[in-house]
Design an enzyme around this catalytic site. Structure first.
Site, PDB file in Angstrom:
ATOM      1  CB  VAL A 115      -1.758   9.632   7.067  1.00 19.22           C
ATOM      2  CG1 VAL A 115      -1.014  10.200   8.289  1.00 19.22           C
ATOM      3  CG2 VAL A 115      -1.018   8.273   6.729  1.00 19.22           C
ATOM      4  N   PRO A 137       2.148   4.757   3.940  1.00 17.86           N
ATOM      5  CG  PRO A 137       0.171   4.994   5.247  1.00 17.86           C
ATOM      6  CD  PRO A 137       1.525   5.737   4.814  1.00 17.86           C
ATOM      7  CG  LEU A 158      -3.531   4.682  -0.322  1.00 15.68           C
ATOM      8  CD1 LEU A 158      -2.809   3.788   0.425  1.00 15.68           C
ATOM      9  CD2 LEU A 158      -4.631   3.978  -1.345  1.00 15.68           C
ATOM     10  CG  HIS A 159      -2.521  10.845   1.484  1.00 16.48           C
ATOM     11  ND1 HIS A 159      -2.516  11.330   0.306  1.00 16.48           N
ATOM     12  CD2 HIS A 159      -3.652  10.898   2.128  1.00 16.48           C
ATOM     13  CE1 HIS A 159      -3.617  11.875   0.307  1.00 16.48           C
ATOM     14  NE2 HIS A 159      -4.493  11.277   1.163  1.00 16.48           N
ATOM     15  CB  ALA A 160       3.099   9.862   3.834  1.00 18.44           C
TER      16      ALA A 160
END
Length: 85
Positions: free
Chosen positions: A12, A18, A14-16
């Site tokens: 994903v 992480p 560097l989103h959500a």
């Protein structure tokens, strides 16, 4: 100033989750830490909104900078977070 260039391995980017883990780790450090894409201005690694606005995707390179005592250790921790597939 210490620096790490890291390829983001998370599916994903560097989103959500992480991104949240990255920001939480950076926020614990009492030093200045920035992150950015090569050729673009860096942002604070302690700001979730700034991190999400970078729109870092799987396979992209980021550059993390830290300045102060323990910079190398923090950079290693942050690099490990984005290196997990």
């Amino acid at each position: 100033m210490a620096e790490r260039k890291v390829i983001v391995e998370s599916s994903v980017g560097l989103h959500a989750r992480p991104a949240a883990t990255f920001v939480q780790t950076a926020a614990k450090a009492p030093i200045d830490i920035t992150v950015g894409k090569p050729g673009r201005p860096p942002v604070s690694a302690k700001s979730i909104l700034s991190i999400l606005a970078l729109d870092v995707r799987n396979g992209e390179v980021i550059v993390i900078h830290a300045d102060g005592d323990g910079a190398d250790q923090v950079l290693d921790e942050l690099a490990a977070i984005v290196s997990v597939p």
